[in-house]
Design an enzyme around this catalytic site. Structure first.
Site, short mmCIF file in Angstrom:
data_model
loop_
_atom_site.label_atom_id
_atom_site.label_comp_id
_atom_site.label_asym_id
_atom_site.label_seq_id
_atom_site.Cartn_x
_atom_site.Cartn_y
_atom_site.Cartn_z
N HIS A 171 0.64 -3.09 -1.24
CA HIS A 171 1.83 -3.14 -2.08
C HIS A 171 3.06 -2.72 -1.28
O HIS A 171 2.96 -2.22 -0.16
CB HIS A 171 1.66 -2.23 -3.30
N GLU A 263 -2.31 1.15 -7.39
CA GLU A 263 -3.10 1.37 -8.60
C GLU A 263 -3.51 0.05 -9.24
O GLU A 263 -2.78 -0.94 -9.16
CB GLU A 263 -2.27 2.19 -9.60
N LYS A 378 -7.83 3.49 -7.54
CA LYS A 378 -6.95 4.41 -8.28
C LYS A 378 -6.43 3.76 -9.56
O LYS A 378 -6.02 2.60 -9.55
CB LYS A 378 -5.77 4.82 -7.40
N GLU A 464 -5.83 13.80 -8.16
CA GLU A 464 -4.58 13.83 -7.41
C GLU A 464 -3.52 14.56 -8.21
O GLU A 464 -3.54 14.57 -9.44
CB GLU A 464 -4.06 12.42 -7.10
#
EC number: 3.2.1.2
Length: 559
Positions: A171, A263, A378, A464
């Site tokens: 990304h 994500e 994630k 996290e």
């Protein structure tokens, strides 16, 4: 240079080669790394000087720094553990700065990075999280990879006795060229986007989001003969081949990026707005208006005999006041999210995201099989409407999670199918503080739901922080939420990523909080890390009053 011709996939709108060239310095780096891999591990038995000023000739008002001995007042951090240490607690990793590797692929400030690595190792940190950017590695031409800077980071981590988790970031980073941390998609990918803007997501207003390629074209040969899925797979395969000597030994984990910010989600809310989106209560926008997503939606609607449902996203799903109760689609009692049309659209929208995740998981599982490095995915924590019935900010992100439906269990089952670990952030957030600004937010409620899904599906978990919060209350919240996941499990598989390393981490009071946190998360008997004063003249003893501590605090040389 022989390049294998990728297979051209066939397109179905329905939802229901590896060659590497390196610049000349790489050969030298590779040979160094090969010899280093055969060499014995370097024991960490030296004293690490924590100097009272930044690594420069100028004094610092902010406090001290991690640096070689520069003659200032020193705190010395003694450690007597082996780099190959064993743990009975939860290992802690620290995410490196975004700009650890520069635009040309070289490590920035390597000497300062070494000192920071030594400090982390001395504090008992298990390893570092290294973001590997597609836009840097395969920047100029397809199938031309430059791993030089990342190889050097792995080598430095190995020297310091640290493990590495690699995040394969497909990304964009940052909001644009004016952003100091901006890392765009590869230049050749941007050229293809210029030719076909529908390669990226679009909302109902026609606004394009170039953070990540649209999953609607996952299997189409739109990238100079390759599909995005093939480009991701080639990247992962070349990463595996280049870093093979380190996989399972130094590189113990690989997180595979699947969307904006890495994500598995849609860019319903631009990443740069997410830090305050919970305050403004952003509903988000459905990202289904590029021609590839619309083709899939239209095909699914026709398949069930309702072609009028396939012309775009829901009507009445936006409101300038960001109040779901003022929208036709999201309002609690009679919103269309809870109708047959809403069910159709949300199942298609979330199903496309799940299919995207499964495709990449399947490729990654095949590529990294046998490397002994764990793989993870994630998920985002879109928590600012969690206490409403429709959960609009989750729905627009692709998580079909409402007061009557669990949208995370299907994702957890998919991760379990391919042996992936679930990574989720927000361990430091507290409802008590958030509700002062947003009464319908619940970061703790959302996180507990994600942790429960991981427990039900028996998959490992990576936690996290949402920000680099080093205050004691935030760190203790991390400990509490970690215990929530592990409570009652005979052998919980849990680790934690602190996001991220910066100069503030090494300031005296922050460093004290952080090292105490690491001791709490890890087994206190597994390592020894304490600040002591070396045997030195009285004039060089550590400060004993609070004002002196503030004056001679520690700050990272890597900033």
């Amino acid at each position: 240079m022989a390049i294998a011709s990728p297979l051209v996939p066939t397109f179905s709108a329905s939802f229901c080669r590896t060659c590497t060239e390196f610049p000349s310095p790489f050969n030298r780096i590779t040979s160094i790394f090969s010899r280093a891999h055969r060499a014995k591990p370097h024991p960490l038995t030296r004293r690490l000087a924590l100097s009272a000023r930044l690594n420069s000739s100028k004094s610092s008002d902010a406090g001290g720094s991690v640096s070689p001995d520069n003659g200032d007042l020193q705190y010395e951090l003694f450690h007597g553990f082996s780099p190959q240490r064993c743990r009975r607690g939860y290992p802690v990793f620290v995410t490196l700065p975004v700009d650890s590797v520069g635009p040309l692929g070289a490590v920035r400030r390597p000497k300062a990075m070494v000192q920071s690595f030594k400090a982390l190792a001395a504090a008992g940190v298990e390893g570092v999280v290294m973001e590997v950017w597609w836009g840097l590695v395969e920047r100029d031409r397809p199938i031309l990879y430059n791993w030089e800077g990342y190889l050097e980071i792995v080598f430095l981590a190995r020297r310091c006795g640290l493990k590495v988790r690699a995040v394969l970031a497909f990304h964009q980073c940052g909001a644009g060229p004016e952003d100091t941390h901006w890392i765009p998609l590869p230049l050749w990918v941007l050229e293809e986007i210029d030719k076909d803007p529908d390669l990226v997501y679009s909302d109902r207003l026609g606004r394009r989001n170039v953070e990540y390629l649209s999953l609607g074209c996952d299997i189409l040969p739109v990238l100079r003969g390759r599909s995005p899925l093939q480009a991701y797979a080639d990247f992962m395969r070349n990463f595996r081949d280049t870093f093979r000597p380190f996989l399972g030994v130094v590189i113990t984990g690989i997180q595979v990026g699947m969307g904006p910010a890495g994500e598995l989600r849609y860019p319903s809310c631009p990443t740069q707005k997410l830090t305050w989106a919970w305050r403004s209560r952003e509903l988000g926008e459905f990202q289904c208006y590029d021609k590839y997503m619309l083709a899939s939606l239209n095909a699914c609607a026709r398949e069930i005999g309702m072609p009028e449902w396939g012309n775009g996203g829901p009507i009445g799903a936006a409101n300038l006041m960001q109040d779901p109760e003022l929208t036709e689609f999201f309002r609690s009692d009679d919103g269309s999210w809870n109708t047959s049309y809403g069910t159709f659209f949300l199942e298609w929208y979330s199903g496309m995201l799940l299919l995207h995740g499964e495709r990449i998981c399947r490729e990654a599982e095949t590529i990294f099989r046998g490397t002994e490095a764990s793989t993870s995915v994630k998920l985002a924590g879109m928590h600012w409407h969690y206490r409403t019935k429709s959960h609009p900010s989750e729905l627009t992100a692709g998580y079909y999670n409402t007061s009557t439906r669990d949208g995370y269990l299907p994702i957890a089952r998919m991760l379990a199918k391919y042996g992936f670990t679930l990574c989720c952030s927000g361990f430091d957030l507290q409802d008590q503080e958030e509700r002062k600004m947003n009464p319908v937010s619940s970061s703790e409620g959302l996180l507990r739901q994600l942790l429960s899904a991981a427990r039900v599906c028996d998959i490992p978990l990576e936690g996290e922080t949402s920000a680099a919060s080093l205050d004691n209350e935030s760190l203790q919240q991390v400990v509490r939420m970690s215990k929530y996941y592990s409570y009652g499990l005979e052998k919980p598989s849990f680790s934690f990523n602190f996001v991220r390393m910066d100069k503030n981490m090494f300031e005296f009071h922050n460093w004290v909080h952080f090292t105490r946190f690491v001791r709490q998360m890890s087994d206190g008997n597994a390592f020894r890390a304490k600040l002591e004063v070396d045997a030195m003249p009285d004039t060089r003893r550590s400060p004993t009053c609070l004002s002196d501590v503030k004056k001679f605090g520690m700050a990272s040389a890597y900033c």
